[in-house]
Design a protein around this motif. Structure first.
Motif, PDB file in Angstrom:
ATOM      1  N   PHE A  64       0.857  -1.183   0.000  1.00 34.16           N
ATOM      2  CA  PHE A  64       0.000   0.000   0.000  1.00 34.16           C
ATOM      3  C   PHE A  64       0.893   1.234   0.000  1.00 34.16           C
ATOM      4  O   PHE A  64       1.760   1.381   0.860  1.00 34.16           O
ATOM      5  N   THR A  65       0.677   2.129  -0.963  1.00 30.78           N
ATOM      6  CA  THR A  65       1.341   3.431  -0.984  1.00 30.78           C
ATOM      7  C   THR A  65       0.286   4.453  -0.600  1.00 30.78           C
ATOM      8  O   THR A  65      -0.748   4.560  -1.259  1.00 30.78           O
ATOM      9  N   ILE A  66       0.547   5.180   0.479  1.00 34.16           N
ATOM     10  CA  ILE A  66      -0.455   6.065   1.082  1.00 34.16           C
ATOM     11  C   ILE A  66      -0.041   7.518   0.880  1.00 34.16           C
ATOM     12  O   ILE A  66       1.083   7.894   1.204  1.00 34.16           O
ATOM     13  N   ALA A  67      -0.972   8.321   0.368  1.00 34.25           N
ATOM     14  CA  ALA A  67      -0.743   9.755   0.190  1.00 34.25           C
ATOM     15  C   ALA A  67      -1.691  10.506   1.119  1.00 34.25           C
ATOM     16  O   ALA A  67      -2.905  10.351   1.030  1.00 34.25           O
ATOM     17  N   ASN A  68      -1.126  11.287   2.016  1.00 31.50           N
ATOM     18  CA  ASN A  68      -1.927  12.116   2.921  1.00 31.50           C
ATOM     19  C   ASN A  68      -2.028  13.501   2.293  1.00 31.50           C
ATOM     20  O   ASN A  68      -1.068  14.269   2.288  1.00 31.50           O
ATOM     21  N   LEU A  69      -3.196  13.820   1.766  1.00 23.77           N
ATOM     22  CA  LEU A  69      -3.399  15.095   1.076  1.00 23.77           C
ATOM     23  C   LEU A  69      -3.981  16.166   1.990  1.00 23.77           C
ATOM     24  O   LEU A  69      -4.452  17.187   1.505  1.00 23.77           O
ATOM     25  N   THR A  70      -3.949  15.919   3.289  1.00 27.53           N
ATOM     26  CA  THR A  70      -4.504  16.876   4.240  1.00 27.53           C
ATOM     27  C   THR A  70      -3.383  17.667   4.913  1.00 27.53           C
ATOM     28  O   THR A  70      -2.204  17.429   4.664  1.00 27.53           O
ATOM     29  N   THR A  71      -3.782  18.582   5.788  1.00 23.97           N
ATOM     30  CA  THR A  71      -2.800  19.382   6.535  1.00 23.97           C
ATOM     31  C   THR A  71      -2.592  18.842   7.949  1.00 23.97           C
ATOM     32  O   THR A  71      -1.972  19.503   8.776  1.00 23.97           O
ATOM     33  N   GLU A  72      -3.108  17.649   8.223  1.00 22.07           N
ATOM     34  CA  GLU A  72      -2.979  17.010   9.532  1.00 22.07           C
ATOM     35  C   GLU A  72      -2.258  15.666   9.395  1.00 22.07           C
ATOM     36  O   GLU A  72      -2.446  14.974   8.397  1.00 22.07           O
ATOM     37  N   PRO A  73      -1.469  15.269  10.388  1.00 21.82           N
ATOM     38  CA  PRO A  73      -0.876  13.925  10.335  1.00 21.82           C
ATOM     39  C   PRO A  73      -1.942  12.872  10.620  1.00 21.82           C
ATOM     40  O   PRO A  73      -2.914  13.142  11.332  1.00 21.82           O
ATOM     41  N   GLY A  74      -1.770  11.680  10.068  1.00 17.99           N
ATOM     42  CA  GLY A  74      -2.748  10.613  10.286  1.00 17.99           C
ATOM     43  C   GLY A  74      -2.115   9.243  10.152  1.00 17.99           C
ATOM     44  O   GLY A  74      -1.021   9.092   9.614  1.00 17.99           O
ATOM     45  N   THR A  75      -2.824   8.235  10.659  1.00 20.99           N
ATOM     46  CA  THR A  75      -2.378   6.847  10.593  1.00 20.99           C
ATOM     47  C   THR A  75      -3.456   6.018   9.901  1.00 20.99           C
ATOM     48  O   THR A  75      -4.612   6.039  10.323  1.00 20.99           O
ATOM     49  N   LEU A  76      -3.078   5.295   8.852  1.00 24.14           N
ATOM     50  CA  LEU A  76      -4.011   4.440   8.136  1.00 24.14           C
ATOM     51  C   LEU A  76      -4.213   3.150   8.920  1.00 24.14           C
ATOM     52  O   LEU A  76      -3.250   2.538   9.379  1.00 24.14           O
ATOM     53  N   ALA A  77      -5.480   2.732   9.063  1.00 26.91           N
ATOM     54  CA  ALA A  77      -5.811   1.467   9.713  1.00 26.91           C
ATOM     55  C   ALA A  77      -6.636   0.633   8.744  1.00 26.91           C
ATOM     56  O   ALA A  77      -7.581   1.133   8.141  1.00 26.91           O
ATOM     57  N   ILE A  78      -6.253  -0.615   8.587  1.00 25.73           N
ATOM     58  CA  ILE A  78      -6.980  -1.550   7.741  1.00 25.73           C
ATOM     59  C   ILE A  78      -7.595  -2.597   8.657  1.00 25.73           C
ATOM     60  O   ILE A  78      -6.887  -3.226   9.461  1.00 25.73           O
ATOM     61  N   HIS A  79      -8.915  -2.779   8.554  1.00 28.02           N
ATOM     62  CA  HIS A  79      -9.627  -3.734   9.398  1.00 28.02           C
ATOM     63  C   HIS A  79     -10.380  -4.722   8.526  1.00 28.02           C
ATOM     64  O   HIS A  79     -11.017  -4.343   7.548  1.00 28.02           O
ATOM     65  N   GLY A  80     -10.311  -5.997   8.889  1.00 26.60           N
ATOM     66  CA  GLY A  80     -10.991  -7.065   8.158  1.00 26.60           C
ATOM     67  C   GLY A  80     -10.434  -8.392   8.631  1.00 26.60           C
ATOM     68  O   GLY A  80     -10.018  -8.515   9.787  1.00 26.60           O
ATOM     69  N   PRO A  81     -10.378  -9.395   7.761  1.00 26.25           N
ATOM     70  CA  PRO A  81      -9.766 -10.670   8.149  1.00 26.25           C
ATOM     71  C   PRO A  81      -8.319 -10.505   8.607  1.00 26.25           C
ATOM     72  O   PRO A  81      -7.819 -11.280   9.399  1.00 26.25           O
ATOM     73  N   VAL A  82      -7.637  -9.484   8.103  1.00 31.03           N
ATOM     74  CA  VAL A  82      -6.289  -9.132   8.540  1.00 31.03           C
ATOM     75  C   VAL A  82      -6.322  -7.665   8.939  1.00 31.03           C
ATOM     76  O   VAL A  82      -6.841  -6.828   8.201  1.00 31.03           O
ATOM     77  N   ASP A  83      -5.786  -7.342  10.113  1.00 27.39           N
ATOM     78  CA  ASP A  83      -5.716  -5.955  10.570  1.00 27.39           C
ATOM     79  C   ASP A  83      -4.287  -5.451  10.441  1.00 27.39           C
ATOM     80  O   ASP A  83      -3.332  -6.195  10.699  1.00 27.39           O
ATOM     81  N   ALA A  84      -4.144  -4.191  10.045  1.00 28.47           N
ATOM     82  CA  ALA A  84      -2.820  -3.587   9.913  1.00 28.47           C
ATOM     83  C   ALA A  84      -2.927  -2.085  10.125  1.00 28.47           C
ATOM     84  O   ALA A  84      -3.971  -1.483   9.857  1.00 28.47           O
ATOM     85  N   ASP A  85      -1.854  -1.488  10.616  1.00 29.33           N
ATOM     86  CA  ASP A  85      -1.765  -0.040  10.826  1.00 29.33           C
ATOM     87  C   ASP A  85      -0.461   0.467  10.246  1.00 29.33           C
ATOM     88  O   ASP A  85       0.576  -0.184  10.368  1.00 29.33           O
ATOM     89  N   SER A  86      -0.526   1.625   9.639  1.00 26.90           N
ATOM     90  CA  SER A  86       0.693   2.252   9.125  1.00 26.90           C
ATOM     91  C   SER A  86       1.328   3.075  10.240  1.00 26.90           C
ATOM     92  O   SER A  86       0.728   3.295  11.283  1.00 26.90           O
ATOM     93  N   SER A  87       2.527   3.539   9.986  1.00 30.46           N
ATOM     94  CA  SER A  87       3.118   4.524  10.887  1.00 30.46           C
ATOM     95  C   SER A  87       2.452   5.867  10.575  1.00 30.46           C
ATOM     96  O   SER A  87       1.722   5.998   9.601  1.00 30.46           O
ATOM     97  N   GLU A  88       2.707   6.860  11.411  1.00 28.80           N
ATOM     98  CA  GLU A  88       2.082   8.171  11.190  1.00 28.80           C
ATOM     99  C   GLU A  88       2.582   8.776   9.880  1.00 28.80           C
ATOM    100  O   GLU A  88       3.775   8.775   9.602  1.00 28.80           O
ATOM    101  N   ILE A  89       1.626   9.279   9.102  1.00 33.13           N
ATOM    102  CA  ILE A  89       1.945   9.893   7.813  1.00 33.13           C
ATOM    103  C   ILE A  89       1.829  11.399   7.983  1.00 33.13           C
ATOM    104  O   ILE A  89       0.778  11.912   8.383  1.00 33.13           O
ATOM    105  N   PRO A  90       2.900  12.135   7.718  1.00 33.30           N
ATOM    106  CA  PRO A  90       2.873  13.582   7.929  1.00 33.30           C
ATOM    107  C   PRO A  90       1.930  14.289   6.954  1.00 33.30           C
ATOM    108  O   PRO A  90       1.573  13.732   5.910  1.00 33.30           O
ATOM    109  N   PRO A  91       1.538  15.520   7.273  1.00 35.88           N
ATOM    110  CA  PRO A  91       0.689  16.287   6.356  1.00 35.88           C
ATOM    111  C   PRO A  91       1.358  16.407   4.979  1.00 35.88           C
ATOM    112  O   PRO A  91       2.558  16.630   4.891  1.00 35.88           O
ATOM    113  N   THR A  92       0.589  16.252   3.954  1.00 38.64           N
ATOM    114  CA  THR A  92       1.031  16.280   2.549  1.00 38.64           C
ATOM    115  C   THR A  92       2.212  15.344   2.289  1.00 38.64           C
ATOM    116  O   THR A  92       2.997  15.567   1.381  1.00 38.64           O
ATOM    117  N   GLY A  93       2.301  14.267   3.076  1.00 40.49           N
ATOM    118  CA  GLY A  93       3.389  13.305   2.931  1.00 40.49           C
ATOM    119  C   GLY A  93       2.889  11.961   2.441  1.00 40.49           C
ATOM    120  O   GLY A  93       1.702  11.773   2.168  1.00 40.49           O
TER     121      GLY A  93
END
Length: 136
Positions: A64-93
């Motif tokens: 998964f390549t994640i683009a954070n197009l907001t001005t706030e940092p965030g962490t992607l979480a995937i929930h389902g048969p397999v759960d996963a979390d990304s590290s914090e993605i900086p604003p516009t990072g």
């Protein structure tokens, strides 16, 4: 002469024995095909919500390549048969996460940003990459 002939026969017998022993390896070996080629999936985090593209793909390793197009940092979480979390993605990072996905329905959400989650589906396992050229 008899001694010399005995030595030659002894040497020949030893040579034949060595060749026979060398040929006695394991005749049945496991030659599993390669796993599927990792899928490349893009994730967009925006103020209006999270988006995953493509929204349907096969099970197996997914990058998964994640683009954070907001001005706030965030962490992607995937929930389902397999759960996963990304590290914090900086604003516009950007960020990445590698997950071994199983078949089923999933939800991608983001913490730290008020964005609507996105549902996507993982189908049956993708075919082997055994005969695909130019792979390491």
């Amino acid at each position: 002469m008899l001694r010399e002939r005995g030595r030659v026969l002894m040497f020949a017998a030893a040579l034949v024995t060595a060749l026979v022993m060398a040929g006695c390896g394991q005749s049945d070996f496991k030659n599993d095909p390669r796993p599927p080629i990792p899928a490349e999936v893009s994730v967009k985090i925006a103020k209006d919500g999270v988006a995953v593209s493509p929204k349907e793909f096969g099970a197996g390793i997914v990058n998964f390549t994640i683009a954070n197009l907001t001005t706030e940092p965030g962490t992607l979480a995937i929930h389902g048969p397999v759960d996963a979390d990304s590290s914090e993605i900086p604003p516009t990072g950007t960020g990445t996460i590698k997950v071994d996905m199983k078949t089923g329905s999933y939800e991608a959400s983001v913490s730290g940003i008020a964005a609507r989650p996105f549902n996507f589906t993982v189908g049956p396992e993708r075919p082997s990459g055994q005969n695909v050229l130019l792979l390491p």
